[in-house]
Write an enzyme that holds these catalytic residues in place. Structure first.
Site, PDB file in Angstrom:
ATOM      1  N   ASN A  95      39.769  32.862  66.391  1.00  0.00           N
ATOM      2  CA  ASN A  95      38.444  32.527  66.936  1.00  0.00           C
ATOM      3  C   ASN A  95      38.239  33.156  68.313  1.00  0.00           C
ATOM      4  O   ASN A  95      38.002  32.496  69.314  1.00  0.00           O
ATOM      5  CB  ASN A  95      38.229  31.009  66.991  1.00  0.00           C
ATOM      6  CG  ASN A  95      39.284  30.283  67.781  1.00  0.00           C
ATOM      7  OD1 ASN A  95      40.397  30.771  67.958  1.00  0.00           O
ATOM      8  ND2 ASN A  95      38.962  29.106  68.270  1.00  0.00           N
ATOM      9  N   ASP A 306      48.870  24.396  69.258  1.00  0.00           N
ATOM     10  CA  ASP A 306      47.409  24.449  69.418  1.00  0.00           C
ATOM     11  C   ASP A 306      47.039  24.667  70.897  1.00  0.00           C
ATOM     12  O   ASP A 306      46.042  24.134  71.393  1.00  0.00           O
ATOM     13  CB  ASP A 306      46.722  23.198  68.847  1.00  0.00           C
ATOM     14  CG  ASP A 306      45.237  23.426  68.545  1.00  0.00           C
ATOM     15  OD1 ASP A 306      44.731  24.544  68.800  1.00  0.00           O
ATOM     16  OD2 ASP A 306      44.574  22.484  68.064  1.00  0.00           O
TER      17      ASP A 306
HETATM   18 ZN   LIG Z   1      42.134  23.993  64.424  1.00  0.00          ZN
END
Ligand SMILES: [Zn+2]
Length: 425
Positions: A95, A306
């Site tokens: 992303n 993350d």
């Molecule tokens: Zn995610």
């Protein structure tokens, strides 16, 4: 290159589940011997007395923000933070801007990773063009360009038909599909877990069902296609049962948990600190305990950070407006060592297994995940007894969005070795 002898370290062995005093001999970027005592000849010697030697960590989920959002983080700062924290390989999520949905962006990331020569960046390609969930991206082409997995992370592939095709198609070349399991029609404008506590705090809720519905659908598609699925950042107790049943049915499903879902729960939101705002949200204490048990039992396979860097002008906004995510690469191991190993909840080889051996295996990274003869000389020295302060001076990441900012932690990565090259801090 001459031989380097790492002498008298405590070597973590995840296969035997032991920590053994041993010497490690390295040559040309490879481990050529591990033994209780190796006689030193004209080797360069690195004294490892009092240090734990841990296999280099592999992070299956990090946001390095390059290309496009370098003001948050870039491949230089992200891979420096990674190696500083003991990570030798990091899967970078697609992303970015432009998204990593074509071979040229994938190749750009591989090239930038090589230029920096720190932790390896493994590109994760997008599943669909523009991560819009409509049309499959050129998965095979990206794989040839160096992508090691595919995900629309940040978005769940809402269309079952598209997800079915992704799972079917990647079977032909051994690709792995990583799902961000979140039905966004249930989490729209949500800020925190949907629970009695967060209703009291006035924070719009994101129900557990947004995750379980997505996981259930994804697993059913694996049953249909016999494809290969990895579930990102599992946060809820109810999700564990679905994953357990899928594994029992022999489906090729694996899952990860983040450090924040292991060490925090929604009770910290009483502070309204936007640094605790993450997606999926911090859940209840019961969820946190269930996730740790699932990790210990192997129902959840790996810890993935993350790592989500943001600039302070973004993250220092009020809770409603701040973006989701927190950083981890610089200090995830120290936090989990303290919270899980020092507290007696998990032993050290088990922690190294879920942060190194297992993720290396899931991503098919040969030569990583163990300190053994024939493996890449990629491990790090951890001193559990030295304190660090999580501040601007310590952090190599460009960002400092973490609720641990300013806190003192016990334990430090003294140096990290990647392919025989030593990085000292
Ligand atoms: Zn995610």
């Amino acid at each position: 290159m001459s031989k380097i002898l790492f002498k008298n370290g405590e070597v973590v062995n995840t296969a035997r589940n032991t920590v053994d005093k041993a010497d490690v001999l390295v040559e040309n970027g490879l481990i050529i011997d591990v033994a209780p005592s190796i006689e030193s000849r004209d080797f360069e010697i690195v004294d490892c007395r009092g240090l734990l030697l841990v296999p280099g960590l592999v992070d299956m989920h990090a946001h390095l923000r390059e290309p496009g959002e370098e003001y948050k983080e870039d491949i230089r700062t992200g891979t420096t933070a990674a190696i500083h924290g003991g990570f030798v390989a990091v899967l970078s999520m697609p992303n970015t801007n432009p998204p990593s949905d074509t071979r040229s962006v994938v190749e750009y990331i591989v090239r930038r990773s090589k230029e920096e020569e720190k932790a390896d960046v493994l590109p994760c390609g997008a599943i669909t063009k523009g991560r819009k969930g409509e049309e499959l991206a050129e998965l095979g082409d990206m794989m040839e360009g160096g992508a090691v997995a595919f995900s629309d992370d940040g978005n769940w592939v809402q269309s079952s038909g598209v997800m079915r095709r992704a799972l079917e198609y990647t079977k032909f070349f051994g690709g792995i599909i990583i799902s961000h399991p979140e039905d966004k029609t249930l989490t729209y404008r949500g800020l925190a877990n949907e629970s009695p506590l967060t209703i009291k705090l006035g924070l719009r809720g994101m129900p557990v069902e947004a995750e379980t519905i997505a996981i259930f659908r994804d697993i059913e598609l694996v049953r249909l296609t016999r494809g290969r699925l990895h579930l990102a950042h599992v946060s809820a107790k109810e999700s564990i049962n679905l994953i357990k049943r899928a594994k029992e049915a022999g489906l090729n499903v694996t899952a990860e948990v983040t450090p924040h879902h292991l060490v925090f729960d929604e009770e910290v939101l009483i502070s309204y600190d936007p640094n605790y705002k993450v997606n999926p949200p911090l859940r209840t204490r019961e969820d946190r305990e269930a996730i740790l048990s699932a990790l210990k039992e192997g129902i959840i396979d790996v810890v993935a950070t993350d790592h989500a860097p943001h600039a302070d002008f973004e993250k220092m906004d009020e809770f409603n407006a701040a973006p989701f995510g927190m950083i981890w690469l610089d200090f995830a191991f120290s936090v989990l060592y303290n919270e899980l190993v020092r507290s007696g909840k998990m032993d050290l080889p088990a922690l190294a297994k879920v942060m190194s051996t297992k993720p290396a295996e899931l991503l098919g990274l040969k030569g990583l995940g163990a300190i053994s003869k024939g493996y890449r000389a990629s491990f790090f020295a951890y001193n559990p007894n030295v304190e660090i302060i999580v501040n601007r001076e310590f952090l190599k990441s460009r960002a400092f969005n973490t609720p641990l900012y300013g806190k003192t932690l016990k334990g430090r990565v003294e140096w990290a070795l990647k392919d025989g090259r030593i990085y000292r801090f």
